[in-house]
Design a protein around this motif. Structure first.
Motif, short mmCIF file in Angstrom:
data_model
loop_
_atom_site.label_atom_id
_atom_site.label_comp_id
_atom_site.label_asym_id
_atom_site.label_seq_id
_atom_site.Cartn_x
_atom_site.Cartn_y
_atom_site.Cartn_z
N ILE A 173 0.85 -1.13 0.00
CA ILE A 173 -0.03 -0.08 0.01
C ILE A 173 0.91 1.12 -0.06
O ILE A 173 2.11 1.23 0.60
N CYS A 184 1.75 5.14 1.08
CA CYS A 184 1.59 5.99 2.34
C CYS A 184 0.54 6.15 2.88
O CYS A 184 -0.42 6.50 2.49
N LEU A 185 0.46 5.40 4.42
CA LEU A 185 -0.83 5.41 5.07
C LEU A 185 -0.83 6.62 5.95
O LEU A 185 -1.67 6.58 6.59
N ALA A 196 1.10 8.09 8.39
CA ALA A 196 1.45 7.95 9.77
C ALA A 196 3.07 7.70 9.84
O ALA A 196 3.70 7.04 10.51
N MET A 241 -1.43 -2.11 8.00
CA MET A 241 -2.88 -2.34 8.56
C MET A 241 -3.28 -3.85 8.30
O MET A 241 -2.74 -4.48 7.18
N ASP A 279 -9.12 -3.24 9.33
CA ASP A 279 -9.56 -2.03 9.78
C ASP A 279 -8.52 -1.37 10.96
O ASP A 279 -8.48 -0.32 11.25
N LYS A 289 -4.66 -0.22 12.38
CA LYS A 289 -3.59 0.09 11.95
C LYS A 289 -2.53 0.04 12.98
O LYS A 289 -2.72 0.05 14.19
#
Lengths: 172, 429
Positions: free
Chosen positions: A132, A134-135, A137, A145, A148, A150
């Motif tokens: 994925i 950049c989340l 954080a 993740m 649901d 993180k």
């Protein structure tokens, strides 16, 4: 017009009442039915975990749009799944701040524990592993993740506990 | 210590501020004031006078952007306000803080912005992975509706506004405002050629304003306290405060609200605590993955649009990514270019075909297969893809920014890979 009504009602047969209710709620504040395509794909996915060919065709009919156009939309977005995924989708960030903090090491540790490479699902259907972007954080990189949830400041040592937590948290 | 309005409700444990707590700390006073005393034209003037500039990356003056929305109401129909909460720029983690800790601040800012431009429908376009924030926003919208801050005849003013949360389904390109509009219409997120600008023809062909989360969070304070107060928050040319962040090998990575014009050194050393033990600073991207590298000589520059621009970069999102001396600059840039290549919507050829080409060349160099002429190939791409106007949107030119500046500051590193046939940093982590 009658043909169109016919296809809408046929589509309604494939989609569940709960799905139709949620999709109708989106349509209620949209200028035309096809405008809710992405919301509707997400609703179906929330109920079925992925969007099958049958679901896609039924939804296209319900939204009065060509199935090919809806397929073009579904495949554009990386979080619409057109293949079955496991009960828990694992997203491991591979963008630059996590890369600096060796996210590749995290990814290989997950792969090693579950025996799957990115894009694959475990044989028992519990986990799918995906990369994925950049989340958001990055001060707590590396980040991942599971479903649901993180997880921040992830270390290779924490991977078994993180995956166990996810299994425990899965409803039903 | 100067005032920090944006994060005044952010608690140490980062728990969300609910409506009661928000109101108890002066929340919705800006809205009450506007509904009682200010016309949309008055509000526009206040925001123009405040010199607020967009906090999403481009830094366009917010009041000017709003002023392009037709206010004559000759053409009947909806006008839209959209909050861009699609925070996906690599290394950027500032809007998440505002969304998760103080959702009502954003909602109040959106109501005021929508009132100013005469919008009757507002959307929050939020990235799919921000699940907690999306849920908090939905609850906050319901709370605001119950208090008549939203809905029909807001606080007896005769103004109506409905607000919806749209959770995205992924893809970085959705953060580009015209791509975001395409996505909100239920389509593939292809950016659109401008003109027409969204202010005139945006969502479903109607006048539309798209603003970043942090931009909108400033509005309630500006309306309540006025432009002079807002101007006084900045230390130099630029008005207000800004959320600055640091990630990478620093002692205390994080995100802090500080006055506009704070020096990079103060952010990196005072807040982030300097480099982690055993690591030296090589350079940093000052505002996310699509900004040019700056280096040690720039540490005393103030974080302001002009000063960072003059140094050859952009303030962007204000969240810095630090490159240390044990991380390979070629690998760093390769990671970014691979990201941009993957996230291209595929519409324009220089972006769709050029970015993967660059990624391939960088991979060759990083793997020790680089050839001397690869440097020329990269330089050519920088000048062609990096030029604004060869593509509909700024994704590809933005992607070239870290590459072109890496070729300038870290050229020797590229050369060492090519000459030595291997990455000199391998195993150095």
């Amino acid at each position: 017009m009658s043909e169109q009504l016919h296809s809408v009602s046929a589509a309604a047969l494939h989609l569940s009442d709960a799905e139709l209710r949620e999709i109708d709620a989106e349509i209620a504040h949209a200028p035309y039915r096809a405008a809710v395509a992405i919301d509707a794909l997400k609703i179906i996915q929330a109920h079925r975990r992925w969007v099958s060919d049958d679901s896609l065709e039924a939804l296209a009919a319900y939204l009065e749009m060509p199935a090919a156009e809806l397929e073009g939309i579904a495949t554009f977005y990386n979080l619409i799944f057109r293949q079955p995924v496991g009960e828990n989708v694992i997203l491991v960030c591979n963008s630059v701040s996590c890369w600096i903090k060796d996210c590749e090491g995290i990814r290989s540790a997950v792969s090693a524990q579950l025996g799957i490479e990115p894009g694959e699902t475990t044989a028992d259907g519990r986990f799918t592993l995906l990369p994925i972007t950049c989340l958001g954080a990055c001060d707590k990189a590396p980040v991942m993740m599971v479903g649901d949830n993180k997880f921040e400041d992830v270390t290779v040592e924490r991977i078994p506990a993180i995956l166990e937590h996810a299994e425990g948290a899965t409803p039903g | 210590m100067s005032e920090l309005p944006l994060t005044r409700n952010v608690r140490p444990d980062l728990s969300p501020t609910d409506l009661a707590a928000y109101e108890a700390n002066g929340g919705y006073q800006g809205l009450r004031r506007a509904m009682a005393e200010l016309s949309p034209a008055d509000c526009l003037q206040v925001v123009k006078d405040s010199k607020l500039r967009g906090r999403g990356g481009a830094g366009f003056p917010t009041g000017m952007k709003w002023s392009f929305v037709p206010m004559d109401n000759v053409s009947p129909g909806h006008k839209y306000l959209i909050c861009n909460a699609d925070e996906m720029e690599p290394g950027t983690f500032k809007d998440r803080l505002l969304l998760e800790c103080d959702p009502h601040q954003l909602i109040e800012g959106m109501i005021l912005a929508a009132y100013t431009i005469g919008a009757d429908v507002a959307y929050i376009f939020i990235r799919a992975e921000y699940l907690k924030a999306a849920q908090l926003l939905r609850e906050a919208i319901a709370e605001a509706k119950a208090k008549n801050y939203l809905g029909q005849d807001i606080l007896g003013s005769g103004y109506h506004l409905e607000m919806h949360v749209h959770a995205s389904a992924g893809r970085y390109i959705c953060g580009e405002e015209t791509a975001l509009i395409s996505s909100l219409e239920g389509k593939r997120a292809n950016p659109r050629a401008k003109p027409p600008f969204p202010q005139v023809s945006g969502l479903w062909g109607r006048p539309t304003i798209v603003n970043n989360v942090e931009t909108l969070c400033n509005i309630p304070h500006i309306i309540e306290r006025g432009p002079e107060w807002f101007g006084s928050l900045g230390l130099g040319e630029d008005a207000g405060t800004k959320l600055f962040g640091v990630s990478g090998r620093v002692r205390h990575p994080g995100c802090w609200e500080m006055p506009m014009g704070t020096t990079i050194r103060q952010i990196l050393e005072d807040r982030a605590g300097g480099m982690e033990e055993g690591y030296q600073l090589r350079g940093f991207l000052p505002g996310g993955g699509s900004t040019d590298f700056l280096v040690e000589e720039h540490l005393d520059l103030p974080m302001e649009y002009e000063s960072i621009g003059k140094a050859g970069s952009r303030m962007g999102t204000g969240t810095m990514i630090v490159l240390d001396d044990r991380t390979c600059p070629v690998g760093f840039v390769k990671n970014l270019i691979e990201f941009f290549a993957q996230e291209s919507c595929g519409f324009c050829t220089p972006c769709r075909d050029g970015l993967p080409w660059n990624a391939q060349v960088l991979d060759d160099i990083e793997q020790g297969r680089g050839k001397p002429e690869d440097m020329d190939t990269l330089e050519q791409h920088v000048s062609y893809i990096g030029a604004i106007g060869n593509t509909h949107c700024a994704l590809a030119p933005g992607a070239m920014e870290p590459l072109q500046s890496a070729l300038k500051y870290f050229r020797d590193d590229f050369q060492r890979h090519i000459d030595g046939g291997a990455c000199p940093y391998r195993g150095a982590h």
